[in-house]
Write a protein that holds these residues in place. Structure first.
Motif, mmCIF file in Angstrom:
data_model
loop_
_atom_site.group_PDB
_atom_site.id
_atom_site.type_symbol
_atom_site.label_atom_id
_atom_site.label_comp_id
_atom_site.label_asym_id
_atom_site.label_seq_id
_atom_site.Cartn_x
_atom_site.Cartn_y
_atom_site.Cartn_z
ATOM 1 N N LYS A 1 136.135 -4.507 -40.373
ATOM 2 C CA LYS A 1 136.882 -5.507 -41.145
ATOM 3 C C LYS A 1 137.388 -6.635 -40.245
ATOM 4 N N GLU A 2 137.432 -6.394 -38.930
ATOM 5 C CA GLU A 2 137.761 -7.459 -37.982
ATOM 6 C C GLU A 2 136.492 -8.146 -37.463
ATOM 7 N N LEU A 3 135.422 -7.359 -37.253
ATOM 8 C CA LEU A 3 134.221 -7.916 -36.646
ATOM 9 C C LEU A 3 133.434 -8.800 -37.622
ATOM 10 N N ILE A 4 133.367 -8.418 -38.888
ATOM 11 C CA ILE A 4 132.586 -9.196 -39.853
ATOM 12 C C ILE A 4 133.159 -10.600 -40.046
ATOM 13 N N PRO A 5 134.483 -10.762 -40.222
ATOM 14 C CA PRO A 5 135.005 -12.136 -40.302
ATOM 15 C C PRO A 5 134.741 -12.948 -39.040
ATOM 16 N N LEU A 6 134.795 -12.307 -37.858
ATOM 17 C CA LEU A 6 134.477 -13.013 -36.618
ATOM 18 C C LEU A 6 133.027 -13.494 -36.636
ATOM 19 N N MET A 7 132.147 -12.641 -37.072
ATOM 20 C CA MET A 7 130.738 -12.987 -37.174
ATOM 21 C C MET A 7 130.554 -14.244 -38.032
ATOM 22 N N LYS A 8 131.215 -14.273 -39.172
ATOM 23 C CA LYS A 8 131.077 -15.404 -40.096
ATOM 24 C C LYS A 8 131.734 -16.668 -39.541
ATOM 25 N N GLU A 9 132.831 -16.500 -38.819
ATOM 26 C CA GLU A 9 133.464 -17.665 -38.192
ATOM 27 C C GLU A 9 132.543 -18.251 -37.123
ATOM 28 N N CYS A 10 131.855 -17.384 -36.389
ATOM 29 C CA CYS A 10 130.967 -17.866 -35.326
ATOM 30 C C CYS A 10 129.789 -18.645 -35.895
ATOM 31 N N TRP A 11 129.276 -18.238 -37.047
ATOM 32 C CA TRP A 11 128.124 -18.951 -37.610
ATOM 33 C C TRP A 11 128.537 -19.992 -38.662
ATOM 34 N N HIS A 12 129.780 -20.418 -38.617
ATOM 35 C CA HIS A 12 130.274 -21.448 -39.542
ATOM 36 C C HIS A 12 129.400 -22.707 -39.440
ATOM 37 N N GLY A 13 129.170 -23.353 -40.571
ATOM 38 C CA GLY A 13 128.332 -24.548 -40.585
ATOM 39 C C GLY A 13 128.914 -25.717 -39.821
ATOM 40 N N ASN A 14 130.243 -25.772 -39.723
ATOM 41 C CA ASN A 14 130.907 -26.835 -38.974
ATOM 42 C C ASN A 14 131.181 -26.340 -37.554
ATOM 43 N N PRO A 15 130.540 -26.917 -36.550
ATOM 44 C CA PRO A 15 130.734 -26.421 -35.178
ATOM 45 C C PRO A 15 132.181 -26.484 -34.715
#
Length: 446
Positions: A258-272
């Motif tokens: 539950k901590e790692l999945i949001p990090l994953m999505k933040e890292c691949w955010h469309g806005n650098p």
């Protein structure tokens, strides 16, 4: 202190040459460095042109700057005539030899038999890669080609970042054949949308952060993010917001996800500009690793046992149909994903297919393979919850409190044994939905 890239080794320095692998750049050999009595990896170029030699020297300089625990170590340069390469002089890099291969080769060997992943090792890999990348960025280096094949593993399966052929100190871009590497260098499945959209894009640190987000997904699932997608499709879909499908891992009951999945999505955010720094990534990965620190040694032992020549585990890798999926979608009935599981079947197809076996046949399957299932099944809580009222709440609570998947499975055996064939058949159905490859390998019916 002299730079390692200025130390040159000749043929007289090595013995016991062995071929390891090859690629577009050249090949990698293993050899014994006689004066140090250690095995080393020698990366040798196919092309001995002056431009290739310059690229090799640039890579060596980057490796000199990146000397760190979680980065592959450079010993020096090679110049000589390796066995089988003819009389012409070849150039290369002499590096630390990583006995564990790469993260990619590990995933291919394990496949999902038993299912990837072994979670303590997953969280350690995620943290060590973040540590290595954070160091590179503090040294003003960008890797620009972070992917499973460039994360190497030592004998204890610790991660070290390798292959600095595309690394840059500045934001200059490297033009390559986009069918194999993408428009500006790097593997296209790990490239951010801004790099795919513009031929004049100049990479910055957020490029590596995006790649790390996709890498986290592959570490957590053991899969290729888009196995059936070519460059044109990725180039078209990623800028529109498509990302690897997350529903499967979001449903897993594993501490730290539950901590790692949001990090994953933040890292691949469309806005650098919205992506975290690697220092911020470490805040998360260090926390989730601490939740599993007691299980790391056991996880490493299990992986080594599975990879040993005497293991009965098959290393056959089956292509998986994980199609592109918009990151914000969260239902199984999306147009792109269609509810596809790891075998390419929909959830409903999997459940329907189990009806070809009788209740008694399913129960016999469970009894016959129980010892193997204890070792292989990882999604114990998801399977247990699918059994609903067949598992008493008190037993469910006891299962949840167990430290390892094996202990959870042993505790789950009690309601299966007392509930008879009906409960065992329900367990079979739930197992089939979570671990299709495993059921098929053990003789289950589709």
């Amino acid at each position: 202190m002299a730079l390692r890239s200025r130390k040159t080794y000749g043929d007289e320095c090595f013995e016991k040459w062995e071929f390891v692998s090859s690629g577009g750049f050249g090949q990698v050999c293993k050899a014994r460095l006689t004066d140090l009595r250690i095995d080393v990896a020698i990366k040798i170029l196919h092309d001995g042109s002056s431009s290739s030699s310059m690229i090799l020297r640039d890579e060596a300089k980057c490796m000199d700057m990146a000397s760190f625990n979680f980065v592959v170590r450079l010993y020096g340069m090679y110049q000589g005539c390796p066995p089988g390469k003819g009389p012409s002089t070849q150039q290369g890099l002499v590096m630390e030899f990583m006995e564990g291969g790469s993260l990619q080769s590990l995933q291919e060997k394990l496949c999902d038999l038993p299912p990837w992943p072994l979670w303590p090792l997953v969280f350690r890999l995620a943290h060590e890669v973040a540590q290595g990348m954070n160091f590179l960025h503090t040294e003003h280096l960008m890797h620009l080609d972070l992917k499973p094949s460039n994360v190497l593993l030592n004998d204890n399966l610790n991660a070290k970042i390798a292959d600095f052929g595309l690394s840059r100190v500045s934001a200059s871009a490297s033009n390559s054949n986009k069918e194999t590497t993408g428009a500006i260098g790097g593997s296209f499945k790990y490239m951010p949308p801004e790099a795919l959209e513009s031929s004049s894009y100049e990479p910055v640190r957020s490029f590596d952060v995006y790649s790390y987000g996709i890498l986290l997904w592959t570490i957590a699932t053991g899969k290729d993010p888009y196995p059936l997608a070519n460059y044109d499709r990725v180039e078209s879909n990623i800028p529109q917001g498509d990302r690897p499908f997350c529903k499967e891992i979001e449903q897993m009951k594993v501490d730290g996800l539950k901590e790692l999945i949001p990090l994953m999505k933040e890292c691949w955010h469309g806005n650098p500009n919205q992506r975290p720094t690697f220092m911020q990534c470490l805040d998360v990965t260090e926390k989730v690793l601490s939740m599993h620190s007691m299980g790391i040694d056991d996880a490493v032992r299990q992986v080594k046992r599975l990879m040993s020549p005497n293991s009965n585990t098959s290393n056959t890798s089956e292509a998986t149909n994980v199609s592109l999926q918009t990151a914000e979608e969260s239902t199984y009935d999306s147009v792109d994903f269609g509810g596809i599981t790891e075998t390419g079947r929909s959830f409903n197809q999997v459940c329907a297919s189990t009806k070809t076996m009788s209740i008694q046949d399913k129960a016999k399957f469970v009894d016959r393979n129980w010892a193997k299932l204890i070792q292989a099944v990882s999604e114990v809580m998801a399977i247990t919850e699918a059994l609903g009222d067949m598992v008493h709440p008190e037993t469910l609570s006891k299962i949840e409190r167990q430290d390892t998947s094996q202990d959870k499975m042993r505790m789950l055996h009690r309601p299966l044994r007392s509930g008879g064939d009906k409960v065992k058949a329900a367990f079979y159905d739930a197992l089939k939905a979570q671990h299709c490859h495993l059921v098929e390998r053990l003789g289950g019916s589709f």
